[in-house]
Design a protein around this motif. Structure first.
Motif, PDB file in Angstrom:
ATOM      1  N   VAL A 115       0.855  -1.190   0.000  1.00  0.00           N
ATOM      2  CA  VAL A 115       0.000   0.000   0.000  1.00  0.00           C
ATOM      3  C   VAL A 115       0.894   1.244   0.000  1.00  0.00           C
ATOM      4  N   SER A 116       0.298   2.372  -0.350  1.00  0.00           N
ATOM      5  CA  SER A 116       1.027   3.638  -0.368  1.00  0.00           C
ATOM      6  C   SER A 116       0.193   4.691   0.359  1.00  0.00           C
ATOM      7  N   VAL A 117       0.766   5.272   1.415  1.00  0.00           N
ATOM      8  CA  VAL A 117       0.073   6.286   2.215  1.00  0.00           C
ATOM      9  C   VAL A 117       1.033   7.428   2.504  1.00  0.00           C
ATOM     10  N   ASP A 118       0.611   8.634   2.181  1.00  0.00           N
ATOM     11  CA  ASP A 118       1.424   9.823   2.433  1.00  0.00           C
ATOM     12  C   ASP A 118       2.821   9.683   1.837  1.00  0.00           C
ATOM     13  N   GLY A 119       2.901   9.080   0.643  1.00  0.00           N
ATOM     14  CA  GLY A 119       4.177   8.937  -0.053  1.00  0.00           C
ATOM     15  C   GLY A 119       5.048   7.806   0.453  1.00  0.00           C
ATOM     16  N   ARG A 120       4.567   7.016   1.390  1.00  0.00           N
ATOM     17  CA  ARG A 120       5.331   5.900   1.938  1.00  0.00           C
ATOM     18  C   ARG A 120       4.707   4.587   1.485  1.00  0.00           C
ATOM     19  N   GLU A 121       5.544   3.663   1.005  1.00  0.00           N
ATOM     20  CA  GLU A 121       5.068   2.344   0.580  1.00  0.00           C
ATOM     21  C   GLU A 121       5.489   1.294   1.600  1.00  0.00           C
ATOM     22  N   PHE A 122       4.569   0.404   1.906  1.00  0.00           N
ATOM     23  CA  PHE A 122       4.841  -0.683   2.852  1.00  0.00           C
ATOM     24  C   PHE A 122       3.803  -1.770   2.636  1.00  0.00           C
ATOM     25  N   HIS A 198       8.656  12.010   7.270  1.00  0.00           N
ATOM     26  CA  HIS A 198       7.297  11.757   6.791  1.00  0.00           C
ATOM     27  C   HIS A 198       6.755  12.992   6.073  1.00  0.00           C
ATOM     28  N   ALA A 199       5.899  12.757   5.083  1.00  0.00           N
ATOM     29  CA  ALA A 199       5.336  13.872   4.316  1.00  0.00           C
ATOM     30  C   ALA A 199       4.536  14.822   5.202  1.00  0.00           C
ATOM     31  N   ALA A 201       5.312  15.444   8.356  1.00  0.00           N
ATOM     32  CA  ALA A 201       6.140  15.909   9.474  1.00  0.00           C
ATOM     33  C   ALA A 201       6.089  17.424   9.650  1.00  0.00           C
ATOM     34  N   PRO A 202       6.247  18.246   8.605  1.00  0.00           N
ATOM     35  CA  PRO A 202       6.162  19.704   8.804  1.00  0.00           C
ATOM     36  C   PRO A 202       4.817  20.132   9.400  1.00  0.00           C
ATOM     37  N   GLU A 203       3.718  19.504   8.950  1.00  0.00           N
ATOM     38  CA  GLU A 203       2.397  19.834   9.486  1.00  0.00           C
ATOM     39  C   GLU A 203       2.311  19.437  10.958  1.00  0.00           C
ATOM     40  N   ALA A 204       2.966  18.321  11.321  1.00  0.00           N
ATOM     41  CA  ALA A 204       2.953  17.885  12.715  1.00  0.00           C
ATOM     42  C   ALA A 204       3.641  18.911  13.606  1.00  0.00           C
ATOM     43  N   VAL A 205       4.792  19.465  13.150  1.00  0.00           N
ATOM     44  CA  VAL A 205       5.506  20.479  13.943  1.00  0.00           C
ATOM     45  C   VAL A 205       4.646  21.731  14.079  1.00  0.00           C
ATOM     46  N   LEU A 206       4.013  22.144  12.973  1.00  0.00           N
ATOM     47  CA  LEU A 206       3.144  23.316  13.037  1.00  0.00           C
ATOM     48  C   LEU A 206       1.975  23.064  13.984  1.00  0.00           C
ATOM     49  N   SER A 207       1.454  21.844  13.998  1.00  0.00           N
ATOM     50  CA  SER A 207       0.333  21.508  14.884  1.00  0.00           C
ATOM     51  C   SER A 207       0.755  21.554  16.347  1.00  0.00           C
ATOM     52  N   ILE A 208       2.021  21.156  16.622  1.00  0.00           N
ATOM     53  CA  ILE A 208       2.522  21.252  18.001  1.00  0.00           C
ATOM     54  C   ILE A 208       2.524  22.715  18.430  1.00  0.00           C
ATOM     55  N   ALA A 209       3.014  23.584  17.543  1.00  0.00           N
ATOM     56  CA  ALA A 209       3.042  25.016  17.874  1.00  0.00           C
ATOM     57  C   ALA A 209       1.625  25.538  18.108  1.00  0.00           C
ATOM     58  N   ASN A 210       0.659  25.078  17.300  1.00  0.00           N
ATOM     59  CA  ASN A 210      -0.725  25.526  17.480  1.00  0.00           C
ATOM     60  C   ASN A 210      -1.271  25.075  18.831  1.00  0.00           C
TER      61      ASN A 210
END
Length: 249
Positions: A115-122, A198-199, A201-210
């Protein structure tokens, strides 16, 4: 006188001979009748024997025909049983083949697939994929409390799953939406520790700041936004972080 006597003698001789001839003829007739009677008896005996033999032969033939008919009926019964058994075997074989097909289909459906999710295949099991998709569907439906529960259970159920980084990201977003800011920060950080490239990851850091802004921790939020612009300078999240920094006091 002599002539008369000779004639008498001749006549007597002739009568004697005639008598003998008659007796002989009578004898011959008796013999003939006896022969005829004997012949008749023999013929009758032969006819009786022939009739008896024919009667016996007919009786034997009837018995043979009855035996043959019995054998034919027995063979017909055997053939019917064999036909029934063959039909049953055919049905059984068909059922076994269908079962095998069903088993093969279930095995194929239960086999891990890429499968492919958020640009990662596994590789993931079908049930694993279904559970993640279901949880994401709940989140996208705006049912954030239910989504929080669904993603938390997913991470617990599949601790080694390739979906886990994405699951932690969406879990943090569901917790942010339900104002569970501290839990959201913890899950965003777990996601970054698990997959810093992770694709999302930048959104996760911004969410921490929020989350930190919502908690009135401005100093921590500023540090987080500065780290975002340094770690992911080309991302859209970094651009949003710069704008957010300019507004923080």
């Amino acid at each position: 006188m002599r002539s008369s006597g000779l004639r008498s003698a001749a006549i007597a001789a002739a009568l004697f001979c005639a008598s003998l001839g008659a007796q002989a003829a009578l004898f011959e007739d008796d013999e003939a009748r006896r022969a005829i009677l004997d012949l008749r008896q023999r013929v009758e005996a032969m006819r009786t024997q022939t009739d008896q033999r024919l009667t016996d032969d007919n009786a034997q033939l009837r018995r043979s025909l009855l035996d043959l008919q019995t054998q034919i009926e027995a063979m017909r019964g055997d053939m019917q049983r064999m036909t029934g058994q063959n039909e049953q075997l055919t049905r059984t074989l068909s059922e076994l083949q269908q079962r095998q097909t069903d088993i093969d289909d279930r095995m194929k459906k239960s086999e891990p697939a890429k499968v492919s999710v958020d640009g990662r295949e596994f590789t993931a099991d079908p049930r694993e994929k279904a559970d993640f998709d279901a949880a994401l569907g709940v989140f996208r439906a705006g049912q954030f409390a239910q989504a929080q529960t669904a993603f938390a259970e997913f991470v617990k159920r599949y601790p080694q799953s390739g979906y886990n980084a994405s699951a932690l990201f969406w879990l943090g977003n569901a917790q942010y939406a339900t104002r569970n800011y501290n839990e959201a920060i913890a899950n965003f950080r777990s996601m970054l520790s698990l997959a810093p490239d992770h694709a999302k990851a930048p959104e996760a850091v911004l969410s921490i700041a929020n989350c930190q802004i919502e908690l009135k921790d401005t100093r921590a939020a500023r540090r987080t936004l500065e780290d975002l612009t340094k770690a992911y300078p080309q991302s859209e999240a970094a651009q949003a972080g710069r704008e957010r920094l300019s507004r923080l006091k």
